[in-house]
Motif scaffolding. Structure first.
Motif, PDB file in Angstrom:
ATOM      1  N   LEU A   1       2.484   3.364   5.656  1.00  0.00           N
ATOM      2  CA  LEU A   1       3.197   4.512   6.372  1.00  0.00           C
ATOM      3  C   LEU A   1       2.438   4.610   7.839  1.00  0.00           C
ATOM      4  O   LEU A   1       3.344   5.138   8.905  1.00  0.00           O
ATOM      5  N   ASP A   2       1.372   4.222   7.914  1.00  0.00           N
ATOM      6  CA  ASP A   2       0.775   4.318   9.390  1.00  0.00           C
ATOM      7  C   ASP A   2       1.551   3.429  10.282  1.00  0.00           C
ATOM      8  O   ASP A   2       1.156   3.719  11.430  1.00  0.00           O
ATOM      9  N   TYR A   3       2.255   2.275   9.830  1.00  0.00           N
ATOM     10  CA  TYR A   3       2.806   1.510  10.489  1.00  0.00           C
ATOM     11  C   TYR A   3       4.430   1.769  10.499  1.00  0.00           C
ATOM     12  O   TYR A   3       5.177   1.171  11.100  1.00  0.00           O
ATOM     13  N   GLY A   4       4.687   3.140   9.956  1.00  0.00           N
ATOM     14  CA  GLY A   4       6.106   3.179   9.941  1.00  0.00           C
ATOM     15  C   GLY A   4       6.951   2.655   8.834  1.00  0.00           C
ATOM     16  O   GLY A   4       8.194   2.404   8.985  1.00  0.00           O
ATOM     17  N   LEU A   5       6.019   1.907   7.830  1.00  0.00           N
ATOM     18  CA  LEU A   5       7.100   1.391   6.697  1.00  0.00           C
ATOM     19  C   LEU A   5       6.904   2.191   5.771  1.00  0.00           C
ATOM     20  O   LEU A   5       6.110   3.173   5.368  1.00  0.00           O
ATOM     21  N   GLU A   6       7.534   1.870   4.547  1.00  0.00           N
ATOM     22  CA  GLU A   6       7.918   2.511   3.237  1.00  0.00           C
ATOM     23  C   GLU A   6       7.628   1.609   2.099  1.00  0.00           C
ATOM     24  O   GLU A   6       8.472   0.522   2.324  1.00  0.00           O
ATOM     25  N   LEU A   7       6.921   1.866   1.071  1.00  0.00           N
ATOM     26  CA  LEU A   7       6.757   1.134  -0.158  1.00  0.00           C
ATOM     27  C   LEU A   7       8.043   1.630  -0.845  1.00  0.00           C
ATOM     28  O   LEU A   7       8.059   2.631  -1.425  1.00  0.00           O
ATOM     29  N   LEU A   8       8.874   0.379  -1.103  1.00  0.00           N
ATOM     30  CA  LEU A   8      10.099   0.643  -2.170  1.00  0.00           C
ATOM     31  C   LEU A   8       9.629   0.145  -3.445  1.00  0.00           C
ATOM     32  O   LEU A   8       9.495  -1.191  -3.657  1.00  0.00           O
ATOM     33  N   ASP A   9       9.551   0.981  -4.492  1.00  0.00           N
ATOM     34  CA  ASP A   9       9.131   0.464  -5.537  1.00  0.00           C
ATOM     35  C   ASP A   9      10.174   0.779  -6.992  1.00  0.00           C
ATOM     36  O   ASP A   9       9.646   0.320  -7.932  1.00  0.00           O
ATOM     37  N   ASN A  10      11.185   1.186  -6.332  1.00  0.00           N
ATOM     38  CA  ASN A  10      12.306   1.611  -7.554  1.00  0.00           C
ATOM     39  C   ASN A  10      13.465   0.797  -7.414  1.00  0.00           C
ATOM     40  O   ASN A  10      14.064   0.266  -6.255  1.00  0.00           O
ATOM     41  N   LYS A  11      13.982   0.081  -8.343  1.00  0.00           N
ATOM     42  CA  LYS A  11      15.129  -0.820  -8.182  1.00  0.00           C
ATOM     43  C   LYS A  11      16.192  -0.273  -7.399  1.00  0.00           C
ATOM     44  O   LYS A  11      16.768  -1.056  -6.658  1.00  0.00           O
ATOM     45  N   LYS A  12      16.539   1.005  -7.450  1.00  0.00           N
ATOM     46  CA  LYS A  12      17.717   1.751  -6.648  1.00  0.00           C
ATOM     47  C   LYS A  12      17.392   1.459  -5.421  1.00  0.00           C
ATOM     48  O   LYS A  12      18.241   1.091  -4.600  1.00  0.00           O
ATOM     49  N   SER A  13      16.277   1.820  -4.927  1.00  0.00           N
ATOM     50  CA  SER A  13      16.006   1.817  -3.328  1.00  0.00           C
ATOM     51  C   SER A  13      16.003   0.506  -2.909  1.00  0.00           C
ATOM     52  O   SER A  13      16.378   0.277  -1.832  1.00  0.00           O
ATOM     53  N   ILE A  14      15.428  -0.314  -3.558  1.00  0.00           N
ATOM     54  CA  ILE A  14      15.213  -1.716  -3.081  1.00  0.00           C
ATOM     55  C   ILE A  14      16.692  -2.254  -3.006  1.00  0.00           C
ATOM     56  O   ILE A  14      17.139  -2.923  -2.066  1.00  0.00           O
ATOM     57  N   LEU A  15      17.554  -2.035  -3.919  1.00  0.00           N
ATOM     58  CA  LEU A  15      19.188  -2.442  -3.994  1.00  0.00           C
ATOM     59  C   LEU A  15      19.631  -1.684  -2.732  1.00  0.00           C
ATOM     60  O   LEU A  15      20.592  -2.491  -2.000  1.00  0.00           O
TER      61      LEU A  15
ATOM     62  N   GLU B   1      -2.538   3.288  -2.251  1.00  0.00           N
ATOM     63  CA  GLU B   1      -3.304   3.127  -0.979  1.00  0.00           C
ATOM     64  C   GLU B   1      -2.374   2.092  -0.012  1.00  0.00           C
ATOM     65  O   GLU B   1      -2.615   2.316   1.117  1.00  0.00           O
ATOM     66  N   ILE B   2      -1.911   1.327  -0.770  1.00  0.00           N
ATOM     67  CA  ILE B   2      -0.815   0.089  -0.002  1.00  0.00           C
ATOM     68  C   ILE B   2       0.316   1.163   0.693  1.00  0.00           C
ATOM     69  O   ILE B   2       0.499   0.995   1.964  1.00  0.00           O
ATOM     70  N   ALA B   3       0.792   2.292  -0.108  1.00  0.00           N
ATOM     71  CA  ALA B   3       1.895   2.818   0.440  1.00  0.00           C
ATOM     72  C   ALA B   3       1.550   3.795   1.531  1.00  0.00           C
ATOM     73  O   ALA B   3       2.053   3.815   2.663  1.00  0.00           O
TER      74      ALA B   3
END
Length: 157
Positions: free
Chosen positions: A26-40, A20-22
């Protein structure tokens, strides 16, 4: 806790709440990064963007050391993860970002090429021009002429 580009949730949330958060982000053009590689990868990109867009003084060290110190991780590790995920090297990403910013500076028409070269920490105008042509297929002068020619054509329409 909310910080620029980061949200920290104390306690646990369900998989459904995470989804639901993700979706809400997305409605605001943002992305939920939940894996360590993507965050890095995002952290690496942010350091690069900050260096290119917000640094007025040249680095006193090479960029690999700067990035390694800034993120407190070995540069080889950072470089390997970045190229595995992004499909290009960190160096290529830096060059592409620098050239994008150079294009923006040329469009603004406030600085000459020597000033842009100095601002972007190139060793010379020739170095900037060579790199610019390699990435865009045009010299900076051709790009400037082409850009202003198109702007004039749009104004006259």
């Amino acid at each position: 806790m909310i910080d620029l580009g980061r949200v920290q949730i104390t306690g646990s949330i369900t998989q459904l709440q995470t989804q639901e958060i993700a979706i809400a982000l997305l409605d605001y053009g943002l992305e939920l990064l939940d894996n360590k590689k993507s965050i890095l990868i995002e952290r690496i990109k942010q350091v690069i963007v900050d260096m290119i867009h917000h640094s007025e003084i040249p680095l006193k060290t090479n960029f690999s050391d700067y990035l390694s110190n800034k993120l407190n991780l070995d540069y080889t590790y950072l470089a390997n993860i970045f190229s595995d995920v992004q499909g290009i090297t960190i160096e290529q990403f830096i060059i592409l970002h620098k050239i994008q910013f150079v294009k923006q500076l040329i469009r603004q028409d406030e600085l000459n090429l020597t000033e842009i070269s100095w601002k972007m920490h190139y060793s010379s105008v020739a170095h900037l021009s060579t790199q610019f042509k390699k990435v865009t297929g045009l010299t900076p002068s051709q790009f400037k002429h082409f850009t202003f020619q198109n702007q004039t054509a749009l104004v006259n329409v």
